[in-house]
Motif scaffolding. Structure first.
Motif, PDB file in Angstrom:
ATOM      1  N   VAL A 127       0.833  -1.201   0.000  1.00 24.98           N
ATOM      2  CA  VAL A 127       0.000   0.000   0.000  1.00 24.98           C
ATOM      3  C   VAL A 127       0.871   1.255   0.000  1.00 24.98           C
ATOM      4  N   VAL A 128       0.579   2.172  -0.940  1.00 26.34           N
ATOM      5  CA  VAL A 128       1.215   3.487  -0.991  1.00 26.34           C
ATOM      6  C   VAL A 128       0.109   4.500  -0.723  1.00 26.34           C
ATOM      7  N   ALA A 129      -0.252   4.643   0.549  1.00 26.88           N
ATOM      8  CA  ALA A 129      -1.466   5.366   0.926  1.00 26.88           C
ATOM      9  C   ALA A 129      -1.398   6.857   0.621  1.00 26.88           C
ATOM     10  N   GLU A 130      -0.205   7.452   0.636  1.00 27.80           N
ATOM     11  CA  GLU A 130      -0.094   8.903   0.475  1.00 27.80           C
ATOM     12  C   GLU A 130      -0.024   9.350  -0.977  1.00 27.80           C
ATOM     13  N   ASP A 131      -0.001   8.410  -1.907  1.00 26.22           N
ATOM     14  CA  ASP A 131       0.048   8.768  -3.327  1.00 26.22           C
ATOM     15  C   ASP A 131      -1.381   8.923  -3.835  1.00 26.22           C
ATOM     16  N   ARG A 132      -1.852  10.163  -3.907  1.00 25.73           N
ATOM     17  CA  ARG A 132      -3.242  10.429  -4.269  1.00 25.73           C
ATOM     18  C   ARG A 132      -3.540  10.171  -5.745  1.00 25.73           C
ATOM     19  N   HIS A 133      -2.494  10.035  -6.559  1.00 25.99           N
ATOM     20  CA  HIS A 133      -2.689   9.789  -7.986  1.00 25.99           C
ATOM     21  C   HIS A 133      -2.627   8.302  -8.327  1.00 25.99           C
ATOM     22  N   MET A 134      -2.492   7.463  -7.311  1.00 24.01           N
ATOM     23  CA  MET A 134      -2.440   6.025  -7.523  1.00 24.01           C
ATOM     24  C   MET A 134      -3.827   5.424  -7.274  1.00 24.01           C
ATOM     25  N   SER A 135      -4.216   4.451  -8.065  1.00 22.50           N
ATOM     26  CA  SER A 135      -5.507   3.792  -7.896  1.00 22.50           C
ATOM     27  C   SER A 135      -5.466   2.810  -6.734  1.00 22.50           C
ATOM     28  N   GLY A 136      -6.663   2.335  -6.346  1.00 19.78           N
ATOM     29  CA  GLY A 136      -6.752   1.401  -5.222  1.00 19.78           C
ATOM     30  C   GLY A 136      -5.858   0.198  -5.432  1.00 19.78           C
ATOM     31  N   VAL A 137      -5.986  -0.474  -6.575  1.00 23.93           N
ATOM     32  CA  VAL A 137      -5.004  -1.458  -7.041  1.00 23.93           C
ATOM     33  C   VAL A 137      -4.512  -0.931  -8.378  1.00 23.93           C
ATOM     34  N   HIS A 138      -3.296  -0.421  -8.386  1.00 26.64           N
ATOM     35  CA  HIS A 138      -2.808   0.281  -9.577  1.00 26.64           C
ATOM     36  C   HIS A 138      -2.181  -0.687 -10.580  1.00 26.64           C
ATOM     37  N   PHE A 139      -1.356  -1.618 -10.090  1.00 24.50           N
ATOM     38  CA  PHE A 139      -0.794  -2.629 -10.985  1.00 24.50           C
ATOM     39  C   PHE A 139      -0.505  -3.893 -10.198  1.00 24.50           C
ATOM     40  N   VAL A 140      -0.373  -4.997 -10.937  1.00 24.44           N
ATOM     41  CA  VAL A 140      -0.101  -6.310 -10.348  1.00 24.44           C
ATOM     42  C   VAL A 140       1.143  -6.868 -11.022  1.00 24.44           C
ATOM     43  N   ILE A 141       2.023  -7.466 -10.228  1.00 25.28           N
ATOM     44  CA  ILE A 141       3.200  -8.123 -10.778  1.00 25.28           C
ATOM     45  C   ILE A 141       3.127  -9.606 -10.451  1.00 25.28           C
ATOM     46  N   GLU A 142       3.272 -10.434 -11.467  1.00 25.35           N
ATOM     47  CA  GLU A 142       3.222 -11.891 -11.313  1.00 25.35           C
ATOM     48  C   GLU A 142       4.541 -12.478 -11.818  1.00 25.35           C
ATOM     49  N   CYS A 143       5.122 -13.374 -11.029  1.00 25.01           N
ATOM     50  CA  CYS A 143       6.419 -13.945 -11.379  1.00 25.01           C
ATOM     51  C   CYS A 143       6.365 -15.467 -11.380  1.00 25.01           C
ATOM     52  N   ASP A 144       7.093 -16.052 -12.328  1.00 28.55           N
ATOM     53  CA  ASP A 144       7.320 -17.489 -12.327  1.00 28.55           C
ATOM     54  C   ASP A 144       8.730 -17.740 -12.848  1.00 28.55           C
ATOM     55  N   GLU A 145       9.062 -18.999 -13.072  1.00 29.16           N
ATOM     56  CA  GLU A 145      10.421 -19.335 -13.488  1.00 29.16           C
ATOM     57  C   GLU A 145      10.780 -18.738 -14.852  1.00 29.16           C
ATOM     58  N   LYS A 146       9.758 -18.410 -15.659  1.00 29.31           N
ATOM     59  CA  LYS A 146      10.015 -17.884 -17.001  1.00 29.31           C
ATOM     60  C   LYS A 146      10.242 -16.384 -17.015  1.00 29.31           C
ATOM     61  N   GLY A 147       9.777 -15.690 -15.980  1.00 30.03           N
ATOM     62  CA  GLY A 147       9.967 -14.252 -15.964  1.00 30.03           C
ATOM     63  C   GLY A 147       8.961 -13.545 -15.085  1.00 30.03           C
ATOM     64  N   CYS A 148       8.898 -12.238 -15.251  1.00 27.30           N
ATOM     65  CA  CYS A 148       8.078 -11.389 -14.388  1.00 27.30           C
ATOM     66  C   CYS A 148       7.229 -10.471 -15.280  1.00 27.30           C
ATOM     67  N   VAL A 149       5.907 -10.485 -15.058  1.00 30.11           N
ATOM     68  CA  VAL A 149       4.979  -9.731 -15.900  1.00 30.11           C
ATOM     69  C   VAL A 149       4.238  -8.708 -15.049  1.00 30.11           C
TER      70      VAL A 149
END
Length: 304
Positions: free
Chosen positions: A36-58
């Motif tokens: 959580v980046v609570a003080e960033d008023r320009h960020m959405s509730g869930v702004h982005f998601v990062i998913e990682c596996d053995e092949k890489g990070c998306v």
């Protein structure tokens, strides 16, 4: 493999997010996010998601209000690599992907070797007599500056900020803290000394306070009232500019800085500038290592 996101700007600068393969992390402003980046008023509730596996990070943007940028380009999905910059709201993240490799046993020499080149002498000086040490590096002049900083794990931050900072990430000046044992000191001297990568300086203030000081000089007004960028962090500019300044201007430019350390046109010379109160003081420090007694010939000593 481990993925590390380090916050380079914003309210949580210096904090990191670490991801292991098989995990995903949601980053945003509300409790719906894992980080959580609570003080960033320009960020959405869930702004982005990062998913990682053995092949890489998306990275995936689920529909944030202001969008997510990777290296200045707006994306909905992106495959991340070491050195990428992620911009969300007013917060900047740098990406580092660490491969698991067995470490070779380190060898510790019995004695510190005597510097044998100007570069080795400079590294010894920067680690010793010029601490606390910072560097101000120009990514616009040398694009590899960003890659070197990303891989160093040292604390650094662009002098630009906000949306403009996101768009100009690859052209910004970067302030980096250089602890005395940092491998980055040797890397910068080896790759950038004598090539106008930037300047060094000593200061007791923390990075964020020093960054605020330098941001005052990014723009200057010309006699015709036009405002232009002032590339004071270019050693070719600063070593000529400082001797022309008045005592009042020197006090303003130095502020909390004790020394500016600038490469000369001849890379075997280091220029050390200081605030003398009545103007600037300049000292030329030779980097060519002094020969030991064993290296001095009888002819050089004279006959008596």
């Amino acid at each position: 493999m481990q993925v590390v996101l380090e916050i380079q700007s914003g309210s949580l600068v210096g904090q990191t997010i670490r991801l292991e393969p098989g995990r995903s992390v949601r980053v945003g402003r509300t409790s719906l996010a894992d980080f959580v980046v609570a003080e960033d008023r320009h960020m959405s509730g869930v702004h982005f998601v990062i998913e990682c596996d053995e092949k890489g990070c998306v990275l995936r943007d689920p529909g944030s209000s202001n969008g997510t940028l990777v290296n200045g380009r707006k994306v909905t999905t992106a495959l991340l690599a070491t050195g990428d910059m992620v911009f969300a709201g007013e917060t900047t993240f740098s990406v580092q992907i660490i491969e698991d490799k067995p470490q070779a046993p380190s060898e510790v020499s019995a004695a510190t070797p005597r510097p044998s080149t100007p570069q080795e002498k400079l590294v010894a000086m920067l680690r010793g007599e010029f601490q606390p040490l910072y560097a101000l590096l120009d990514a616009a002049f040398e694009p590899s500056v960003l890659k070197v900083l990303f891989e160093s794990r040292e604390q650094y931050q662009s002098l630009f900020e906000g949306p403009q900072g996101a768009q100009l990430a690859h052209f910004a000046p970067y302030l980096v803290r250089l602890p005395e044992n940092s491998p980055l000191i040797g890397t910068l001297v080896e790759q950038g000394w004598g090539k106008n990568w930037g300047i060094y300086l000593t200061c007791q203030e923390p990075l964020e306070a020093l960054r605020r000081h330098f941001r005052h000089f990014l723009m200057v007004k010309l006699p015709d009232r036009r405002q232009v960028y002032f590339r004071f962090y270019d050693p070719r500019v600063l070593r000529l500019f400082l001797p022309t300044c008045t005592a009042e201007e020197i006090s303003l430019i130095f502020g909390p800085v004790k020394y500016y350390l600038i490469e000369d046109e001849k890379p075997d010379l280091l220029l050390r500038f200081s605030n003398k109160g009545l103007g600037v003081g300049r000292r030329i420090l030779p980097l060519a290592p002094e020969p030991s007694n064993a290296e001095v010939s009888p002819a050089a000593l004279g006959s008596g």
